[in-house]
Design an enzyme around this catalytic site. Structure first.
Site, PDB file in Angstrom:
ATOM      1  N   ASP A 192     -54.378  64.104  25.092  1.00 47.80           N
ATOM      2  CA  ASP A 192     -55.160  63.596  23.754  1.00 47.80           C
ATOM      3  C   ASP A 192     -55.873  62.432  24.152  1.00 47.80           C
ATOM      4  OD1 ASP A 192     -56.034  62.601  21.345  1.00 47.80           O
ATOM      5  OD2 ASP A 192     -54.332  63.964  20.339  1.00 47.80           O
TER       6      ASP A 192
ATOM      7  N   LYS B 202     -57.944  67.542  25.006  1.00 44.75           N
ATOM      8  CA  LYS B 202     -58.866  67.190  23.671  1.00 44.75           C
ATOM      9  C   LYS B 202     -59.858  66.117  24.273  1.00 44.75           C
ATOM     10  CE  LYS B 202     -56.502  67.445  19.266  1.00 44.75           C
ATOM     11  NZ  LYS B 202     -55.830  66.878  18.268  1.00 44.75           N
TER      12      LYS B 202
ATOM     13  N   ASP C 121     -46.127  69.809  17.489  1.00 45.99           N
ATOM     14  CA  ASP C 121     -45.333  69.760  16.052  1.00 45.99           C
ATOM     15  C   ASP C 121     -46.179  68.927  14.901  1.00 45.99           C
ATOM     16  OD1 ASP C 121     -45.059  66.915  17.560  1.00 45.99           O
ATOM     17  OD2 ASP C 121     -43.775  66.587  15.851  1.00 45.99           O
TER      18      ASP C 121
ATOM     19  N   PHE D  79     -55.966  68.991  14.075  1.00 45.81           N
ATOM     20  CA  PHE D  79     -54.536  68.565  14.216  1.00 45.81           C
ATOM     21  C   PHE D  79     -53.872  69.893  14.657  1.00 45.81           C
ATOM     22  CE2 PHE D  79     -50.387  67.961  13.548  1.00 45.81           C
ATOM     23  CZ  PHE D  79     -50.110  66.301  13.795  1.00 45.81           C
TER      24      PHE D  79
ATOM     25  N   GLU E 224     -47.837  69.422  30.714  1.00 45.69           N
ATOM     26  CA  GLU E 224     -48.152  68.670  29.466  1.00 45.69           C
ATOM     27  C   GLU E 224     -48.568  69.845  28.529  1.00 45.69           C
ATOM     28  OE1 GLU E 224     -47.504  66.921  27.512  1.00 45.69           O
ATOM     29  OE2 GLU E 224     -47.670  64.760  27.988  1.00 45.69           O
ATOM     30  N   ASP E 225     -48.167  69.968  27.395  1.00 46.46           N
ATOM     31  CA  ASP E 225     -48.838  70.530  26.183  1.00 46.46           C
ATOM     32  C   ASP E 225     -50.197  70.382  25.882  1.00 46.46           C
ATOM     33  OD1 ASP E 225     -47.508  68.601  25.373  1.00 46.46           O
ATOM     34  OD2 ASP E 225     -47.160  69.619  23.173  1.00 46.46           O
TER      35      ASP E 225
ATOM     36  N   LYS F 115     -41.192  66.181  23.876  1.00 46.05           N
ATOM     37  CA  LYS F 115     -40.807  67.309  23.660  1.00 46.05           C
ATOM     38  C   LYS F 115     -41.828  68.697  23.792  1.00 46.05           C
ATOM     39  CE  LYS F 115     -37.688  65.933  20.037  1.00 46.05           C
ATOM     40  NZ  LYS F 115     -37.312  65.722  18.689  1.00 46.05           N
ATOM     41  N   GLY F 116     -43.008  68.337  23.614  1.00 47.50           N
ATOM     42  CA  GLY F 116     -43.862  69.519  23.343  1.00 47.50           C
ATOM     43  C   GLY F 116     -44.052  70.660  24.560  1.00 47.50           C
TER      44      GLY F 116
ATOM     45  N   ARG G  64     -43.296  73.703  15.900  1.00 48.34           N
ATOM     46  CA  ARG G  64     -43.108  73.793  17.455  1.00 48.34           C
ATOM     47  C   ARG G  64     -43.029  75.376  17.837  1.00 48.34           C
ATOM     48  NH1 ARG G  64     -43.014  68.696  19.738  1.00 48.34           N
ATOM     49  NH2 ARG G  64     -41.745  67.156  18.648  1.00 48.34           N
TER      50      ARG G  64
HETATM   51  C1  PRP Z   1     -47.851  64.526  22.469  1.00 46.11           C
HETATM   52  C2  PRP Z   1     -47.840  65.456  23.956  1.00 46.11           C
HETATM   53  C3  PRP Z   1     -48.266  64.644  24.861  1.00 46.11           C
HETATM   54  C4  PRP Z   1     -48.837  63.391  24.170  1.00 46.11           C
HETATM   55  C5  PRP Z   1     -50.485  63.434  24.337  1.00 46.11           C
HETATM   56  O1  PRP Z   1     -46.477  63.974  22.566  1.00 46.11           O
HETATM   57  O2  PRP Z   1     -46.717  66.245  24.018  1.00 46.11           O
HETATM   58  O3  PRP Z   1     -47.055  64.263  25.816  1.00 46.11           O
HETATM   59  O4  PRP Z   1     -48.646  63.515  22.659  1.00 46.11           O
HETATM   60  O5  PRP Z   1     -51.089  62.451  23.854  1.00 46.11           O
HETATM   61  P1  PRP Z   1     -51.875  61.202  24.543  1.00 46.11           P
HETATM   62  O6  PRP Z   1     -52.554  61.800  25.408  1.00 46.11           O
HETATM   63  O7  PRP Z   1     -52.668  60.903  23.303  1.00 46.11           O
HETATM   64  O8  PRP Z   1     -50.834  60.205  24.871  1.00 46.11           O
HETATM   65  P2  PRP Z   1     -45.840  63.388  21.358  1.00 46.11           P
HETATM   66  O9  PRP Z   1     -45.676  61.744  21.552  1.00 46.11           O
HETATM   67  O10 PRP Z   1     -46.354  63.858  20.187  1.00 46.11           O
HETATM   68  O11 PRP Z   1     -44.371  63.872  21.353  1.00 46.11           O
HETATM   69  P3  PRP Z   1     -43.876  65.223  21.355  1.00 46.11           P
HETATM   70  O12 PRP Z   1     -44.095  65.857  22.697  1.00 46.11           O
HETATM   71  O13 PRP Z   1     -42.316  65.041  21.289  1.00 46.11           O
HETATM   72  O14 PRP Z   1     -44.271  66.022  20.145  1.00 46.11           O
END
Ligand code: PRP
Length: 179
Positions: A106, A134, A162, A155, A102-103, A46-47, A168
């Site tokens: 990580d 990150k 979120d 965080f 992407e938001d 969703k992010g 969000r």
């Molecule tokens: C978050 C973000 C990315 C992902 C990145 O999504 O939106 O899609 O994590 O993390 P990574 O590089 O460690 O894979 P999340 O799974 O938290 O779902 P969300 O977008 O619904 O918050």
């Protein structure tokens, strides 16, 4: 800051004006690179929805927007290491120029998974646009073609990000201190 009904005090890491300047910079680069093309933006729910909404309004291109919903975190701070397709792509991207939106990147697991998932559908090109990255948490290397901010290992919440599905809506990218 918006008053919350529980004991979390978000602190601003990147303010809304700085975000806006950066979104404009990214859009200008994308406009330049995709001039004369008709890219499909694939935003990861969703992010990414807030970033996408701001970015596309600065694009001077014939773009299409699609969504995939992926998740690997659930309610946890740590990635499960296994990316789950909650909702896959609903359109044919064969022979198209695809730009992932992407938001945050990580560990890199989500983007690595998505690049593989999309590549199997034989697009003409796939690039990655991420508002934040990150690098200190990376488990898999990811090439980011358009990057807004490199962020520290805090965080982050707000601007689509979120904590347990909350925050969000905050207009700034904020962080919360961990206990
Ligand atoms: C978050 C973000 C990315 C992902 C990145 O999504 O939106 O899609 O994590 O993390 P990574 O590089 O460690 O894979 P999340 O799974 O938290 O779902 P969300 O977008 O619904 O918050």
């Amino acid at each position: 800051m918006v008053a919350m009904d529980f004991q979390i005090e978000p602190r601003v890491l990147i303010g809304r004006q700085e975000i806006e300047v950066t979104v404009c910079r990214l859009a200008a680069q994308i406009n330049e690179d995709y001039r004369g093309k008709k890219p499909i933006l694939v935003a990861v729910l969703k992010g990414a929805f807030v970033f996408l909404a701001d970015l596309i309004r600065h694009l001077d291109l014939q773009v299409e927007v699609e969504f995939v919903c992926l998740s690997s975190y659930g309610q946890s701070r740590e990635s499960s290491g296994k990316v789950r397709v909650v909702q896959g792509l609903c359109t044919d991207i064969r022979g198209r120029d695809v730009l992932i939106i992407e938001d945050i990147i990580d560990t890199g697991l989500t983007t690595d998974f998505l690049l593989d998932y999309l590549s199997q559908q034989e697009p003409s090109s796939v690039k990655v646009c991420a508002l934040t990255s990150k690098p200190s948490r990376r488990k898999l290397p990811v090439n980011i073609d358009y990057l807004g901010f490199t962020v520290p290992d805090k965080f982050l919440i707000g601007y689509g990000l979120d904590w347990d599905e909350k925050f969000r809506h905050l207009p700034d990218i904020c962080f919360i201190e961990e206990e």
